[in-house]
Design a protein around this motif. Structure first.
Motif, PDB file in Angstrom:
ATOM      1  N   UNK A  87       0.600  -1.223   0.371  1.00 10.40           N
ATOM      2  CA  UNK A  87       0.213   0.338   0.038  1.00 10.40           C
ATOM      3  C   UNK A  87       0.448   1.108   0.374  1.00 10.40           C
ATOM      4  N   UNK A  88       1.976   1.233   0.397  1.00  7.73           N
ATOM      5  CA  UNK A  88       2.950   2.222   0.504  1.00  7.73           C
ATOM      6  C   UNK A  88       3.081   2.523  -1.286  1.00  7.73           C
ATOM      7  N   UNK A  89       3.327   1.143  -1.365  1.00  4.43           N
ATOM      8  CA  UNK A  89       4.166   2.020  -2.582  1.00  4.43           C
ATOM      9  C   UNK A  89       2.913   1.969  -4.196  1.00  4.43           C
ATOM     10  N   UNK A  90       1.557   1.925  -4.041  1.00  2.00           N
ATOM     11  CA  UNK A  90       0.471   2.582  -3.762  1.00  2.00           C
ATOM     12  C   UNK A  90       0.088   3.746  -3.836  1.00  2.00           C
ATOM     13  N   UNK A  91       0.770   4.330  -3.172  1.00  2.00           N
ATOM     14  CA  UNK A  91       0.524   5.537  -2.610  1.00  2.00           C
ATOM     15  C   UNK A  91       0.775   6.326  -2.909  1.00  2.00           C
ATOM     16  N   UNK A  92       2.429   5.640  -3.276  1.00  2.00           N
ATOM     17  CA  UNK A  92       3.054   6.528  -4.369  1.00  2.00           C
ATOM     18  C   UNK A  92       3.405   6.762  -5.669  1.00  2.00           C
ATOM     19  N   UNK A  93       2.504   5.800  -6.256  1.00  6.14           N
ATOM     20  CA  UNK A  93       1.486   5.973  -7.646  1.00  6.14           C
ATOM     21  C   UNK A  93       0.665   7.411  -7.427  1.00  6.14           C
ATOM     22  N   UNK A  94      -0.030   7.243  -7.014  1.00 12.21           N
ATOM     23  CA  UNK A  94      -1.007   7.700  -6.580  1.00 12.21           C
ATOM     24  C   UNK A  94      -0.226   9.545  -6.217  1.00 12.21           C
ATOM     25  N   UNK A  95       0.143   9.493  -5.389  1.00 13.98           N
ATOM     26  CA  UNK A  95       1.090  10.271  -4.669  1.00 13.98           C
ATOM     27  C   UNK A  95       1.974  11.522  -5.832  1.00 13.98           C
ATOM     28  N   UNK A  96       2.362  10.215  -7.192  1.00  9.02           N
ATOM     29  CA  UNK A  96       3.352  10.566  -8.107  1.00  9.02           C
ATOM     30  C   UNK A  96       2.641  11.842  -9.015  1.00  9.02           C
ATOM     31  N   UNK A  97       0.869  11.416  -8.931  1.00  9.89           N
ATOM     32  CA  UNK A  97       0.766  11.543 -10.655  1.00  9.89           C
ATOM     33  C   UNK A  97       0.020  13.247 -10.384  1.00  9.89           C
ATOM     34  N   UNK A  98      -0.226  13.565  -8.659  1.00 16.46           N
ATOM     35  CA  UNK A  98      -0.081  15.235  -8.361  1.00 16.46           C
ATOM     36  C   UNK A  98       1.217  15.861  -8.859  1.00 16.46           C
ATOM     37  N   UNK A  99       2.680  14.905  -7.731  1.00 19.35           N
ATOM     38  CA  UNK A  99       3.690  15.522  -8.180  1.00 19.35           C
ATOM     39  C   UNK A  99       4.196  16.290  -9.798  1.00 19.35           C
ATOM     40  N   UNK A 100       3.807  14.983 -10.723  1.00 23.43           N
ATOM     41  CA  UNK A 100       3.977  16.172 -11.689  1.00 23.43           C
ATOM     42  C   UNK A 100       2.879  16.380 -12.224  1.00 23.43           C
ATOM     43  N   UNK A 101       2.503  16.930 -11.991  1.00 25.41           N
ATOM     44  CA  UNK A 101       0.902  18.135 -11.853  1.00 25.41           C
ATOM     45  C   UNK A 101      -0.171  17.862 -13.157  1.00 25.41           C
ATOM     46  N   UNK A 102       0.087  16.486 -12.982  1.00 24.82           N
ATOM     47  CA  UNK A 102      -1.537  15.741 -13.836  1.00 24.82           C
ATOM     48  C   UNK A 102      -2.652  15.956 -12.231  1.00 24.82           C
ATOM     49  N   UNK A 103      -3.689  15.445 -13.043  1.00 22.52           N
ATOM     50  CA  UNK A 103      -4.618  15.697 -12.294  1.00 22.52           C
ATOM     51  C   UNK A 103      -5.385  13.694 -12.141  1.00 22.52           C
ATOM     52  N   UNK A 104      -4.796  13.535 -13.513  1.00 22.53           N
ATOM     53  CA  UNK A 104      -5.572  11.715 -14.100  1.00 22.53           C
ATOM     54  C   UNK A 104      -4.400  11.379 -14.530  1.00 22.53           C
TER      55      UNK A 104
END
Length: 279
Positions: free
Chosen positions: A74-91
Protein backbone atom coordinates in the motif's frame (compact mmCIF):
# COMPACT_ATOMS: atom_id res chain seq x y z
CA UNK A 1 18.35 10.82 -14.25
CA UNK A 2 16.09 13.07 -12.23
CA UNK A 3 14.22 12.04 -9.13
CA UNK A 4 11.19 13.47 -7.37
CA UNK A 5 10.31 13.49 -3.68
CA UNK A 6 7.18 11.48 -2.91
CA UNK A 7 5.94 10.39 0.53
CA UNK A 8 9.34 10.90 2.13
CA UNK A 9 11.38 9.02 -0.49
CA UNK A 10 13.04 9.93 -3.79
CA UNK A 11 11.73 8.10 -6.85
CA UNK A 12 13.89 7.91 -9.96
CA UNK A 13 11.92 8.97 -13.04
CA UNK A 14 12.41 9.45 -16.76
CA UNK A 15 10.07 11.47 -18.96
CA UNK A 16 9.20 11.31 -22.66
CA UNK A 17 7.03 13.76 -24.58
CA UNK A 18 5.57 17.18 -23.81
CA UNK A 19 4.66 18.13 -20.25
CA UNK A 20 1.22 19.40 -21.22
CA UNK A 21 0.15 16.14 -22.92
CA UNK A 22 -2.01 13.57 -21.07
CA UNK A 23 0.07 11.59 -18.59
CA UNK A 24 0.91 7.90 -18.91
CA UNK A 25 2.57 6.74 -15.67
CA UNK A 26 4.52 3.49 -15.90
CA UNK A 27 5.37 1.59 -12.71
CA UNK A 28 8.70 -0.20 -12.77
CA UNK A 29 8.70 -3.91 -12.35
CA UNK A 30 10.81 -3.33 -10.32
CA UNK A 31 13.01 -0.86 -12.25
CA UNK A 32 11.70 1.49 -14.93
CA UNK A 33 13.69 -0.36 -17.61
CA UNK A 34 10.99 -3.05 -17.68
CA UNK A 35 9.25 -0.51 -19.96
CA UNK A 36 11.25 -0.48 -23.24
CA UNK A 37 12.53 2.82 -24.57
CA UNK A 38 10.82 2.13 -27.89
CA UNK A 39 7.39 1.79 -26.28
CA UNK A 40 7.81 4.98 -24.24
CA UNK A 41 8.97 6.90 -27.31
CA UNK A 42 6.09 5.57 -29.40
CA UNK A 43 3.50 6.64 -26.83
CA UNK A 44 5.12 10.08 -26.63
CA UNK A 45 5.02 10.43 -30.42
CA UNK A 46 1.26 9.80 -30.23
CA UNK A 47 0.69 12.78 -27.94
CA UNK A 48 1.27 11.39 -24.48
CA UNK A 49 3.57 12.52 -21.70
CA UNK A 50 5.17 9.28 -20.54
CA UNK A 51 6.86 9.00 -17.15
CA UNK A 52 8.39 5.70 -16.09
CA UNK A 53 9.78 5.27 -12.58
CA UNK A 54 11.66 2.94 -10.26
CA UNK A 55 9.98 1.43 -7.23
CA UNK A 56 11.52 2.04 -3.82
CA UNK A 57 14.79 0.18 -3.21
CA UNK A 58 15.31 -0.09 -6.97
CA UNK A 59 17.20 1.81 -9.66
CA UNK A 60 17.63 5.50 -8.90
CA UNK A 61 14.99 5.54 -6.16
CA UNK A 62 15.76 5.70 -2.45
CA UNK A 63 17.56 2.50 -1.50
CA UNK A 64 17.89 1.58 2.15
CA UNK A 65 17.75 -2.19 2.62
CA UNK A 66 16.16 -4.26 -0.18
CA UNK A 67 16.47 -7.39 1.95
CA UNK A 68 14.39 -5.91 4.78
CA UNK A 69 11.98 -3.33 3.34
CA UNK A 70 10.20 -1.18 5.93
CA UNK A 71 7.13 -0.54 3.76
CA UNK A 72 4.33 -2.56 2.19
CA UNK A 73 2.36 -2.80 -1.03
CA UNK A 74 0.00 0.00 0.00
CA UNK A 75 2.94 2.36 0.45
CA UNK A 76 3.97 1.65 -3.15
CA UNK A 77 0.38 2.21 -4.23
CA UNK A 78 0.31 5.57 -2.44
CA UNK A 79 3.57 6.49 -4.19
CA UNK A 80 1.93 5.98 -7.59
CA UNK A 81 -1.13 8.04 -6.71
CA UNK A 82 0.88 10.87 -5.14
CA UNK A 83 3.33 10.95 -8.03
CA UNK A 84 0.54 11.92 -10.44
CA UNK A 85 -0.07 15.15 -8.53
CA UNK A 86 3.64 15.83 -8.03
CA UNK A 87 4.03 15.66 -11.80
CA UNK A 88 1.33 18.31 -12.14
CA UNK A 89 -1.43 16.09 -13.54
CA UNK A 90 -4.95 15.43 -12.30
CA UNK A 91 -5.29 11.94 -13.75
CA UNK A 92 -3.12 9.39 -15.52
CA UNK A 93 -3.21 6.22 -17.56
CA UNK A 94 -1.39 3.78 -15.25
CA UNK A 95 0.72 0.87 -16.45
CA UNK A 96 2.46 -1.86 -14.50
CA UNK A 97 4.72 -4.77 -15.53
CA UNK A 98 5.10 -7.93 -13.45
CA UNK A 99 5.15 -6.97 -9.77
CA UNK A 100 4.53 -3.38 -10.90
CA UNK A 101 1.27 -4.69 -12.30
CA UNK A 102 0.24 -5.68 -8.79
CA UNK A 103 0.93 -2.13 -7.63
CA UNK A 104 -1.08 -0.83 -10.58
CA UNK A 105 -4.11 -3.03 -9.86
CA UNK A 106 -4.39 -1.90 -6.25
CA UNK A 107 -3.69 1.73 -7.15
CA UNK A 108 -6.54 1.73 -9.66
CA UNK A 109 -8.85 0.17 -7.07
CA UNK A 110 -7.89 2.49 -4.22
CA UNK A 111 -7.56 5.72 -6.23
CA UNK A 112 -10.15 5.55 -9.04
CA UNK A 113 -10.31 9.34 -9.12
CA UNK A 114 -6.60 9.53 -10.00
CA UNK A 115 -6.33 6.88 -12.70
CA UNK A 116 -8.31 7.03 -15.94
CA UNK A 117 -7.05 3.86 -17.67
CA UNK A 118 -5.01 0.79 -16.81
CA UNK A 119 -2.46 -1.39 -18.62
CA UNK A 120 -1.32 -4.60 -16.94
CA UNK A 121 1.61 -6.51 -18.44
CA UNK A 122 2.78 -9.99 -17.46
CA UNK A 123 1.23 -9.95 -14.02
CA UNK A 124 -1.36 -11.76 -11.90
CA UNK A 125 -4.20 -10.86 -9.51
CA UNK A 126 -2.58 -12.14 -6.29
CA UNK A 127 0.57 -11.22 -4.39
CA UNK A 128 3.78 -13.23 -3.95
CA UNK A 129 3.43 -16.56 -2.21
CA UNK A 130 1.02 -19.47 -2.67
CA UNK A 131 -1.11 -18.92 -5.76
CA UNK A 132 -4.89 -19.45 -5.96
CA UNK A 133 -5.81 -22.96 -7.08
CA UNK A 134 -7.44 -21.76 -10.30
CA UNK A 135 -4.35 -19.81 -11.41
CA UNK A 136 -1.32 -21.40 -13.06
CA UNK A 137 1.77 -21.14 -10.89
CA UNK A 138 5.37 -20.67 -11.98
CA UNK A 139 6.70 -23.40 -14.29
CA UNK A 140 8.55 -25.38 -11.63
CA UNK A 141 11.07 -26.98 -14.01
CA UNK A 142 12.05 -23.69 -15.66
CA UNK A 143 12.22 -21.69 -12.44
CA UNK A 144 14.12 -24.47 -10.68
CA UNK A 145 16.71 -24.60 -13.44
CA UNK A 146 17.10 -20.83 -13.51
CA UNK A 147 17.54 -20.40 -9.78
CA UNK A 148 19.86 -23.37 -9.41
CA UNK A 149 22.47 -21.70 -11.61
CA UNK A 150 25.56 -20.30 -9.89
CA UNK A 151 24.99 -16.63 -9.16
CA UNK A 152 27.38 -14.15 -10.74
CA UNK A 153 29.61 -11.70 -8.94
CA UNK A 154 26.99 -8.97 -8.67
CA UNK A 155 29.69 -6.30 -8.66
CA UNK A 156 30.98 -7.48 -12.08
CA UNK A 157 28.97 -5.73 -14.80
CA UNK A 158 29.88 -8.12 -17.60
CA UNK A 159 29.20 -11.21 -15.48
CA UNK A 160 25.78 -9.87 -14.52
CA UNK A 161 24.91 -9.11 -18.15
CA UNK A 162 26.03 -12.59 -19.23
CA UNK A 163 23.98 -14.18 -16.43
CA UNK A 164 20.86 -12.37 -17.67
CA UNK A 165 21.45 -13.35 -21.28
CA UNK A 166 22.06 -16.98 -20.30
CA UNK A 167 18.64 -17.29 -18.66
CA UNK A 168 16.66 -15.22 -21.15
CA UNK A 169 15.48 -17.93 -23.54
CA UNK A 170 14.11 -20.05 -20.69
CA UNK A 171 12.03 -17.04 -19.63
CA UNK A 172 10.80 -16.54 -23.19
CA UNK A 173 12.92 -13.42 -23.65
CA UNK A 174 15.46 -12.18 -26.18
CA UNK A 175 19.01 -12.86 -24.91
CA UNK A 176 20.53 -9.72 -26.45
CA UNK A 177 17.79 -7.47 -25.07
CA UNK A 178 18.22 -9.14 -21.67
CA UNK A 179 21.99 -8.57 -21.76
CA UNK A 180 21.63 -4.88 -22.64
CA UNK A 181 18.90 -4.27 -20.05
CA UNK A 182 20.88 -6.00 -17.29
CA UNK A 183 23.93 -3.86 -18.06
CA UNK A 184 21.80 -0.70 -17.99
CA UNK A 185 20.25 -1.72 -14.66
CA UNK A 186 23.75 -2.35 -13.29
CA UNK A 187 24.89 1.09 -14.47
CA UNK A 188 21.92 2.75 -12.74
CA UNK A 189 22.40 0.95 -9.42
CA UNK A 190 23.70 3.65 -7.02
CA UNK A 191 25.60 1.26 -4.78
CA UNK A 192 28.54 -1.13 -4.86
CA UNK A 193 26.77 -3.47 -2.41
CA UNK A 194 26.29 -6.92 -4.05
CA UNK A 195 22.93 -7.32 -2.29
CA UNK A 196 21.66 -4.11 -3.83
CA UNK A 197 22.81 -5.13 -7.31
CA UNK A 198 21.13 -8.53 -6.89
CA UNK A 199 17.91 -6.90 -5.76
CA UNK A 200 17.92 -4.57 -8.76
CA UNK A 201 18.53 -7.39 -11.22
CA UNK A 202 16.10 -9.93 -9.78
CA UNK A 203 13.43 -7.69 -8.24
CA UNK A 204 13.70 -9.70 -5.04
CA UNK A 205 12.56 -6.86 -2.78
CA UNK A 206 8.96 -7.36 -3.84
CA UNK A 207 8.83 -10.91 -2.48
CA UNK A 208 9.73 -9.51 0.94
CA UNK A 209 7.03 -6.89 1.33
CA UNK A 210 3.61 -7.33 2.92
CA UNK A 211 0.99 -7.51 0.15
CA UNK A 212 -2.06 -8.12 2.34
CA UNK A 213 -4.99 -7.68 2.23
CA UNK A 214 -5.95 -9.48 -0.98
CA UNK A 215 -7.38 -7.47 -3.85
CA UNK A 216 -8.45 -10.08 -6.43
CA UNK A 217 -12.00 -10.16 -5.11
CA UNK A 218 -12.29 -6.41 -5.79
CA UNK A 219 -11.31 -6.46 -9.48
CA UNK A 220 -14.95 -6.30 -10.53
CA UNK A 221 -15.06 -2.77 -9.06
CA UNK A 222 -12.71 -1.41 -11.72
CA UNK A 223 -14.53 1.03 -13.97
CA UNK A 224 -11.92 2.23 -16.43
CA UNK A 225 -10.56 1.10 -19.81
CA UNK A 226 -8.16 -1.75 -19.09
CA UNK A 227 -5.65 -3.54 -21.32
CA UNK A 228 -4.09 -6.82 -20.21
CA UNK A 229 -0.93 -7.79 -22.11
CA UNK A 230 0.59 -11.22 -21.56
CA UNK A 231 3.24 -13.39 -23.16
CA UNK A 232 2.20 -16.85 -24.27
CA UNK A 233 5.75 -18.03 -23.49
CA UNK A 234 5.82 -16.63 -19.92
CA UNK A 235 6.87 -19.39 -17.49
CA UNK A 236 6.92 -17.14 -14.41
CA UNK A 237 3.32 -15.92 -14.58
CA UNK A 238 1.87 -18.31 -17.20
CA UNK A 239 -0.68 -16.84 -19.59
CA UNK A 240 -3.65 -18.14 -17.58
CA UNK A 241 -2.93 -15.38 -15.07
CA UNK A 242 -3.46 -12.73 -17.73
CA UNK A 243 -6.59 -14.50 -18.94
CA UNK A 244 -7.98 -14.47 -15.39
CA UNK A 245 -7.26 -10.76 -15.00
CA UNK A 246 -9.01 -9.93 -18.26
CA UNK A 247 -12.00 -12.07 -17.31
CA UNK A 248 -12.42 -10.49 -13.88
CA UNK A 249 -11.96 -6.82 -14.84
CA UNK A 250 -15.13 -5.49 -16.52
CA UNK A 251 -14.71 -4.96 -20.27
CA UNK A 252 -10.95 -5.50 -20.17
CA UNK A 253 -9.17 -6.26 -23.44
CA UNK A 254 -6.66 -9.14 -23.53
CA UNK A 255 -3.66 -8.95 -25.87
CA UNK A 256 -1.60 -12.16 -25.92
CA UNK A 257 1.79 -11.90 -27.64
CA UNK A 258 2.94 -15.28 -28.89
CA UNK A 259 6.68 -14.53 -28.85
CA UNK A 260 6.72 -12.78 -25.47
CA UNK A 261 7.86 -14.30 -22.20
CA UNK A 262 8.27 -12.26 -19.03
CA UNK A 263 9.60 -9.12 -20.72
CA UNK A 264 8.08 -6.71 -23.22
CA UNK A 265 10.08 -6.96 -26.43
CA UNK A 266 11.20 -3.83 -28.24
CA UNK A 267 9.74 -5.23 -31.46
CA UNK A 268 6.25 -5.17 -29.92
CA UNK A 269 6.37 -1.44 -29.11
CA UNK A 270 4.09 -0.27 -31.92
CA UNK A 271 1.51 -3.01 -31.31
CA UNK A 272 1.39 -2.46 -27.55
CA UNK A 273 1.31 1.33 -27.89
CA UNK A 274 -1.59 1.13 -30.33
CA UNK A 275 -3.51 -1.14 -27.96
CA UNK A 276 -2.85 1.16 -25.00
CA UNK A 277 -4.16 4.17 -26.92
CA UNK A 278 -7.24 2.42 -28.33
CA UNK A 279 -9.65 3.34 -25.59
Amino acid sequence: MPSVRVNGVDLGIESFGREDDPLVLLVGGTTMLSWPDALCARLASCGRRVVRYDLRDCGASTTIDPENPAYDLRDLVADAATLVGVLGARTAHLGGVGVGGMVAQVAALDYPEVFSALTLVGTRPVGPGPVDEDLPDHDAAVIGALFSRPRPDWTDREAVAAFAADGAEQMGNDPQEARVTAARIWDRTPSSDPAVHQANQLGMVFSRIDCTPRWRERLGELDMPTLVVHGRADPFFPVGNGEALAAEIPAARLLVLDDMGTALRHTAADQVAAAMLAR
